[in-house]
Design an enzyme around this catalytic site. Sequence first.
Site, short mmCIF file in Angstrom:
data_model
loop_
_atom_site.label_atom_id
_atom_site.label_comp_id
_atom_site.label_asym_id
_atom_site.label_seq_id
_atom_site.Cartn_x
_atom_site.Cartn_y
_atom_site.Cartn_z
N SER A 189 0.84 -1.20 0.00
CA SER A 189 0.00 0.00 0.00
C SER A 189 0.88 1.26 0.00
O SER A 189 1.71 1.42 -0.88
CB SER A 189 -0.95 -0.04 1.20
N ASP A 341 -9.89 -3.21 -5.49
CA ASP A 341 -8.98 -2.28 -4.82
C ASP A 341 -8.92 -1.00 -5.62
O ASP A 341 -8.69 -1.02 -6.84
CB ASP A 341 -7.59 -2.92 -4.74
N HIS A 371 -7.95 -4.64 -0.95
CA HIS A 371 -6.84 -3.89 -0.40
C HIS A 371 -6.53 -4.27 1.05
O HIS A 371 -7.42 -4.58 1.84
CB HIS A 371 -7.14 -2.39 -0.46
#
Length: 401
Positions: A189, A341, A371
Amino acid sequence: MGSKALCLGLFCALLASQIYIPIPGNIEEHWKVMALEAAIKTCTFMGICLENIGIMKYEEFISIVIRLDYTQPVSDEYVTVTDTVFTDIPVHLYLPKRKLETPRRAVIYFHGGAYCFGSFKQTAFDMLNRWTANKLDAVVVGVDYRLAPQHRFPAQFEDGMAAVKFFLQNKILTDYGVDPTRICISGDSSGGTLAAALTQQVQNDLEIKHKIKVQALLYPHLQIFDSYLPSLRENEHGVVLTRDMAIKLVGLYLSEDETFPKALRKNQHMPLESGHLFQFVNWSTLLPKKYRKNHVYIEPILGTTSYSLPELMDIRLSPLLANDSQLQNLPSTYILTCQYDILRDDGLMYVSRLQNVGVQVAHEHIEDGFHAALSYMASPLYLHLGLRIRDMYISWLDKNL
């Protein structure tokens, strides 16, 4: 009594409306994911309520919740875990206990958390790094960089760069028994943003002697130029991370100017002089046809804002904006993307950019993924998706590092 019951009922109805979201049918462990989503939405709703009534900021409340999951650096029979500092940057260090026969591989890992949250003290990240050190017989460094909004961009990058440069010194590598030709930078991320930006910096800095052999980016955030990517539209109200929440967190990361998130939401946040960067984030040419679907490309509107944020054009913030000559020097790369995501298309475009300049890229796409799944492979959820991503990541590293 009746009025209290009515107020309670209205509050419950409001809360339910905030936390409910349909979960895609092909996502495994459906009820676990529903419980996770309800918990995240409830915390988000409570944080926003507390901020609106003036008790505490949203990010302060979320940080308190996340700190409940912090662990101590406890060693086990396979790995010695210690807290230390590289220069003045706190790091979690994982050293295998096996007898050193030859110099070891090393992984420098940057955790996710939208630049505002997280630490390697969190159970899931501690588990991941412990697993990496044991399975690969590798030295693992988890960097606890400063967090926004107390420390805005580029503080996170600067902390990462300081830690990486410290680790890459001959003396430090020798002390830890690390092979200088087998070092990886990786992250998930927002940690994937830092990993990508730092790898670009290291590989293109002639003053840094030791280079990175591979980089691994797990559902990374790689650009802020275009907020209308297909993945941002399709997953606007998606699992774990929504478009509105991402915009709020990016605002905390970059500026206290309240007009910035509003402009970002309308895709009108970039300065006029950024036009030459379109080519590097144009999803109409960089995304595979499968992911373009029936979406119509609409260019961001430039130069309509009153604020000045030159960092919006900084490749340390958006590694996807690097030009081809900067990308050509990058090492073998692993990129993992998830279908559900909002950051999916960032990773897909980076795959295209790297392949176009001849960088060796391994891309794995998880059709039932969403995610931040790595953050939920620990108690109490133990999501199979998180464990799958961990195993795919470790398998690639084992073969390529």
